[in-house]
Scaffold this active site. Structure first.
Site, PDB file in Angstrom:
ATOM      1  CG  ASP A   7      -1.615   1.637   1.880  1.00  0.00           C
ATOM      2  OD1 ASP A   7      -3.015   1.658   0.426  1.00  0.00           O
ATOM      3  OD2 ASP A   7      -1.201   1.627   2.852  1.00  0.00           O
ATOM      4  CG  ASP A   9      -1.337   7.437   0.335  1.00  0.00           C
ATOM      5  OD1 ASP A   9      -2.699   7.566   0.126  1.00  0.00           O
ATOM      6  OD2 ASP A   9      -0.481   7.836   0.131  1.00  0.00           O
TER       7      ASP A   9
HETATM    8  O1  LIG Z   1      -2.826   4.358   1.631  1.00  0.00           O
HETATM    9  P1  LIG Z   1      -3.849   3.991  -0.037  1.00  0.00           P
HETATM   10  O2  LIG Z   1      -4.892   2.910  -0.298  1.00  0.00           O
HETATM   11  O3  LIG Z   1      -1.975   4.466  -0.829  1.00  0.00           O
HETATM   12  O4  LIG Z   1      -3.837   5.753  -0.098  1.00  0.00           O
HETATM   13  C1  LIG Z   1      -5.057   6.252   0.901  1.00  0.00           C
HETATM   14  C2  LIG Z   1      -5.142   7.315   0.175  1.00  0.00           C
HETATM   15  O5  LIG Z   1      -6.098   7.359  -1.167  1.00  0.00           O
HETATM   16  C3  LIG Z   1      -6.659   8.271   0.387  1.00  0.00           C
HETATM   17  O6  LIG Z   1      -8.038   7.317   1.120  1.00  0.00           O
HETATM   18  C4  LIG Z   1      -9.067   7.713   1.864  1.00  0.00           C
HETATM   19  O7  LIG Z   1      -9.950   7.293   2.000  1.00  0.00           O
HETATM   20  P2  LIG Z   1     -11.346   7.065   1.012  1.00  0.00           P
HETATM   21  O8  LIG Z   1     -10.820   6.570   0.203  1.00  0.00           O
HETATM   22  O9  LIG Z   1     -11.606   8.343   1.122  1.00  0.00           O
HETATM   23  O10 LIG Z   1     -11.599   6.146   1.499  1.00  0.00           O
HETATM   24  C5  LIG Z   1      -8.638   8.553   3.077  1.00  0.00           C
HETATM   25  O11 LIG Z   1      -8.169   7.245   3.801  1.00  0.00           O
HETATM   26  C6  LIG Z   1      -6.946   9.232   2.720  1.00  0.00           C
HETATM   27  O12 LIG Z   1      -6.657   9.773   4.484  1.00  0.00           O
HETATM   28  C7  LIG Z   1      -5.908   8.812   2.308  1.00  0.00           C
HETATM   29  O13 LIG Z   1      -5.196   9.776   1.522  1.00  0.00           O
HETATM   30 MG   LIG Z   2      -2.777   2.841   2.879  1.00  0.00          MG
END
Ligand SMILES: O=P(O)(O)OC[C@@H](O)[C@H]1O[C@@H](OP(=O)(O)O)[C@@H](O)[C@@H](O)[C@@H]1O
Ligand SMILES: [Mg+2]
Ligand SMILES: [Zn+2]
Length: 176
Positions: A7, A9
């Site tokens: 993953d 972020d």
């Molecule tokens: O952890 P990865 O998958 O690499 O990326 C997560 C991000 O796309 C964002 O995903 C969002 O979730 P929602 O997409 O709004 O449910 C939130 O959790 C944000 O805080 C976060 O930065």
């Molecule tokens: Mg993540």
């Protein structure tokens, strides 16, 4: 093949509840950059599967996302390593796509790219959606405590989930 899927972020870079919207907001976890380089130099292929609903939400565009991934590749290359395939889901929660975690579509894309099976491949994430995506395709779910990992750890984990402090600790385990 020695394939590890990450993953993004909260695992490779810091995460934010306000999304990572600009290159300046993309702050690498330096020990994770080193971990990727170490694994790569040891013959591991390190791929990335990342939800990026911020694109569907209009918070940033594909060019900005790709600038973050160019920076990631540059930082790892400076330490002699390389990053493999990076797959992202640009869709929102209501778009009904097959790639947004917890669906396993991105993991399946990575497996197809490398013509390999997913069973037992470690997928390292910081949220329950990451762990569920892993389980959906018989990957080994691995949780790190960085990013949203501590929040995820506060709730019951899927049986068999491995837990590490951070990606550096995962690399130490795989390289031991
Ligand atoms: O952890 P990865 O998958 O690499 O990326 C997560 C991000 O796309 C964002 O995903 C969002 O979730 P929602 O997409 O709004 O449910 C939130 O959790 C944000 O805080 C976060 O930065
Ligand atoms: Mg993540
Ligand atoms: Zn998608």
């Amino acid at each position: 093949m020695k394939l590890l899927i990450l993953d993004r972020d909260g695992v490779i870079n810091q995460d934010s509840d306000a999304y990572i919207k600009t290159l300046d907001e993309w702050i690498p976890i330096l020990s994770s950059i080193t971990a990727i380089a170490r694994l790569s130099k040891a013959g591991w292929t390190v791929a990335v599967a990342t939800n990026q609903s911020g694109i569907a939400r209009g918070y940033y565009d594909l060019a900005t996302l790709e600038s973050m991934h160019a920076r990631l590749r540059q930082l790892v290359a400076e330490q002699g390593g390389e990053v493999g395939l990076i797959v992202h889901c640009p869709h929102g929660p209501d778009d009904g796509c097959d790639c947004r975690k917890p669906k396993p579509g991105m993991l399946e894309q990575i497996a197809a790219h490398y013509a390999t099976e997913l069973a037992g491949i470690w997928f390292v994430g910081d949220t329950s959606g990451d762990l569920q995506a892993a389980l959906a395709v018989d990957c080994q779910p691995v949780l790190v405590k960085t990013g949203k990992g501590e929040r995820t750890l506060a709730k019951p984990l899927p049986p068999g989930t491995l837990v590490f402090d951070d990606l550096a600790a995962v690399a130490d385990q795989l390289l031991s």
